[in-house]
Design a protein around this motif. Structure first.
Motif, PDB file in Angstrom:
ATOM      1  N   MET A   1      -6.554 -10.354   3.197  1.00 55.93           N
ATOM      2  CA  MET A   1      -6.724  -8.969   3.591  1.00 55.93           C
ATOM      3  C   MET A   1      -5.476  -8.507   4.343  1.00 55.93           C
ATOM      4  O   MET A   1      -4.950  -9.217   5.177  1.00 55.93           O
ATOM      5  CB  MET A   1      -7.968  -8.809   4.465  1.00 55.93           C
ATOM      6  CG  MET A   1      -8.142  -7.393   4.969  1.00 55.93           C
ATOM      7  SD  MET A   1      -9.611  -7.172   5.968  1.00 55.93           S
ATOM      8  CE  MET A   1     -10.780  -6.866   4.672  1.00 55.93           C
ATOM      9  N   GLN A   2      -5.036  -7.317   4.033  1.00 49.84           N
ATOM     10  CA  GLN A   2      -3.855  -6.718   4.652  1.00 49.84           C
ATOM     11  C   GLN A   2      -4.304  -5.884   5.848  1.00 49.84           C
ATOM     12  O   GLN A   2      -4.744  -4.758   5.694  1.00 49.84           O
ATOM     13  CB  GLN A   2      -3.109  -5.871   3.621  1.00 49.84           C
ATOM     14  CG  GLN A   2      -1.841  -5.257   4.104  1.00 49.84           C
ATOM     15  CD  GLN A   2      -0.721  -6.256   4.259  1.00 49.84           C
ATOM     16  OE1 GLN A   2      -0.681  -7.265   3.585  1.00 49.84           O
ATOM     17  NE2 GLN A   2       0.178  -5.978   5.159  1.00 49.84           N
ATOM     18  N   LYS A   3      -4.213  -6.433   7.046  1.00 50.01           N
ATOM     19  CA  LYS A   3      -4.758  -5.784   8.242  1.00 50.01           C
ATOM     20  C   LYS A   3      -4.012  -4.522   8.642  1.00 50.01           C
ATOM     21  O   LYS A   3      -4.598  -3.627   9.225  1.00 50.01           O
ATOM     22  CB  LYS A   3      -4.794  -6.775   9.397  1.00 50.01           C
ATOM     23  CG  LYS A   3      -5.800  -7.884   9.190  1.00 50.01           C
ATOM     24  CD  LYS A   3      -5.876  -8.738  10.430  1.00 50.01           C
ATOM     25  CE  LYS A   3      -6.652  -9.983  10.330  1.00 50.01           C
ATOM     26  NZ  LYS A   3      -7.774 -10.242   9.706  1.00 50.01           N
ATOM     27  N   ASP A   4      -2.722  -4.428   8.372  1.00 54.60           N
ATOM     28  CA  ASP A   4      -1.972  -3.247   8.796  1.00 54.60           C
ATOM     29  C   ASP A   4      -1.960  -2.147   7.737  1.00 54.60           C
ATOM     30  O   ASP A   4      -1.275  -1.142   7.897  1.00 54.60           O
ATOM     31  CB  ASP A   4      -0.559  -3.618   9.233  1.00 54.60           C
ATOM     32  CG  ASP A   4       0.199  -4.446   8.208  1.00 54.60           C
ATOM     33  OD1 ASP A   4      -0.424  -4.962   7.270  1.00 54.60           O
ATOM     34  OD2 ASP A   4       1.419  -4.596   8.370  1.00 54.60           O
ATOM     35  N   LEU A   5      -2.727  -2.303   6.677  1.00 58.24           N
ATOM     36  CA  LEU A   5      -2.833  -1.266   5.653  1.00 58.24           C
ATOM     37  C   LEU A   5      -3.716  -0.142   6.194  1.00 58.24           C
ATOM     38  O   LEU A   5      -4.856  -0.374   6.591  1.00 58.24           O
ATOM     39  CB  LEU A   5      -3.455  -1.842   4.375  1.00 58.24           C
ATOM     40  CG  LEU A   5      -3.547  -0.882   3.193  1.00 58.24           C
ATOM     41  CD1 LEU A   5      -2.156  -0.575   2.635  1.00 58.24           C
ATOM     42  CD2 LEU A   5      -4.421  -1.484   2.091  1.00 58.24           C
ATOM     43  N   LEU A   6      -3.180   1.066   6.233  1.00 61.78           N
ATOM     44  CA  LEU A   6      -3.953   2.234   6.639  1.00 61.78           C
ATOM     45  C   LEU A   6      -4.691   2.752   5.412  1.00 61.78           C
ATOM     46  O   LEU A   6      -4.067   3.065   4.393  1.00 61.78           O
ATOM     47  CB  LEU A   6      -3.038   3.326   7.203  1.00 61.78           C
ATOM     48  CG  LEU A   6      -3.709   4.673   7.461  1.00 61.78           C
ATOM     49  CD1 LEU A   6      -4.748   4.550   8.581  1.00 61.78           C
ATOM     50  CD2 LEU A   6      -2.682   5.738   7.780  1.00 61.78           C
ATOM     51  N   ILE A   7      -6.012   2.828   5.509  1.00 65.27           N
ATOM     52  CA  ILE A   7      -6.812   3.347   4.403  1.00 65.27           C
ATOM     53  C   ILE A   7      -7.422   4.660   4.857  1.00 65.27           C
ATOM     54  O   ILE A   7      -8.033   4.737   5.923  1.00 65.27           O
ATOM     55  CB  ILE A   7      -7.897   2.355   3.977  1.00 65.27           C
ATOM     56  CG1 ILE A   7      -7.239   1.090   3.445  1.00 65.27           C
ATOM     57  CG2 ILE A   7      -8.802   2.980   2.909  1.00 65.27           C
ATOM     58  CD1 ILE A   7      -8.185  -0.010   3.072  1.00 65.27           C
ATOM     59  N   ARG A   8      -7.231   5.689   4.038  1.00 72.75           N
ATOM     60  CA  ARG A   8      -7.792   7.006   4.329  1.00 72.75           C
ATOM     61  C   ARG A   8      -8.073   7.731   3.016  1.00 72.75           C
ATOM     62  O   ARG A   8      -7.650   7.288   1.951  1.00 72.75           O
ATOM     63  CB  ARG A   8      -6.869   7.807   5.239  1.00 72.75           C
ATOM     64  CG  ARG A   8      -5.523   8.138   4.620  1.00 72.75           C
ATOM     65  CD  ARG A   8      -4.762   9.097   5.520  1.00 72.75           C
ATOM     66  NE  ARG A   8      -3.414   9.363   5.069  1.00 72.75           N
ATOM     67  CZ  ARG A   8      -3.075  10.154   4.076  1.00 72.75           C
ATOM     68  NH1 ARG A   8      -3.993  10.761   3.352  1.00 72.75           N
ATOM     69  NH2 ARG A   8      -1.798  10.333   3.757  1.00 72.75           N
ATOM     70  N   THR A   9      -8.779   8.841   3.130  1.00 65.32           N
ATOM     71  CA  THR A   9      -9.063   9.631   1.936  1.00 65.32           C
ATOM     72  C   THR A   9      -7.853  10.491   1.599  1.00 65.32           C
ATOM     73  O   THR A   9      -7.096  10.920   2.476  1.00 65.32           O
ATOM     74  CB  THR A   9     -10.310  10.516   2.126  1.00 65.32           C
ATOM     75  OG1 THR A   9     -10.101  11.372   3.240  1.00 65.32           O
ATOM     76  CG2 THR A   9     -11.549   9.671   2.354  1.00 65.32           C
ATOM     77  N   ALA A  10      -7.689  10.742   0.331  1.00 62.88           N
ATOM     78  CA  ALA A  10      -6.566  11.545  -0.146  1.00 62.88           C
ATOM     79  C   ALA A  10      -6.796  13.014   0.169  1.00 62.88           C
ATOM     80  O   ALA A  10      -7.929  13.499   0.205  1.00 62.88           O
ATOM     81  CB  ALA A  10      -6.390  11.356  -1.653  1.00 62.88           C
TER      82      ALA A  10
END
Length: 154
Positions: free
Chosen positions: A1-10
């Motif tokens: 898992m990539q912990k520093d990946l920011l996931i958000r809605t487009a």
């Protein structure tokens, strides 16, 4: 898992980067015009639990998938989700970004009461199939489709 990946809605501001990423998914595919892409992102976001998710590192869009939550009349009325248009930039593959965004999509589905999450791929590449299996998906059932546009070529 990539912990520093920011996931958000487009959002509308992401359309160019998102469409560039989709061009890598299906090279030669007709590109969606930005106005239609903006409208479709808005329409998807109006479906409870549904979203076009983006994964960013250092403000660069590197992975995406669309999650649609579908109301249901079986399984006690519990909805199910479909993940579509999953792609990670080739330069960023093998770093856990795709798995991280798929996990986020599944978490979103579970939070919305879904009893299952489905996805399909047009790829027969062993690496692609292994990626989905390693992300926790199992190859099951038999899928059928009736297409209006031709299948993508690998």
């Amino acid at each position: 898992m990539q912990k520093d990946l920011l996931i958000r809605t487009a959002s509308a501001e992401d359309i160019d980067a998102l469409l560039d990423l989709y061009a890598l998914l299906s090279p030669g595919d007709e590109r969606c015009i930005p106005e239609l892409a903006e409208e479709n992102i808005r329409r998807i976001s109006q479906i409870a639990g549904s979203a076009v998710l983006l994964g960013l590192l250092e403000d660069k869009v590197l992975t995406t998938c669309t999650t649609i939550v579908i109301p249901n009349l079986t399984k006690g009325g519990r909805p199910y989700a479909i993940i579509e248009n999953m792609v990670t930039h080739p330069d960023a593959r093998g770093k856990g970004l795709g798995t991280t965004i798929l996990d986020a999509a599944c978490d979103r589905a579970w939070e919305n009461g879904c009893y299952k999450v489905m996805l399909s791929t047009g790829s027969a590449r062993r690496s692609t199939l292994s990626f989905y299996e390693n992300a926790g998906f199992e190859q099951s059932r038999t899928g059928f489709q009736k297409r209006r546009l031709p299948k993508r070529v690998e």
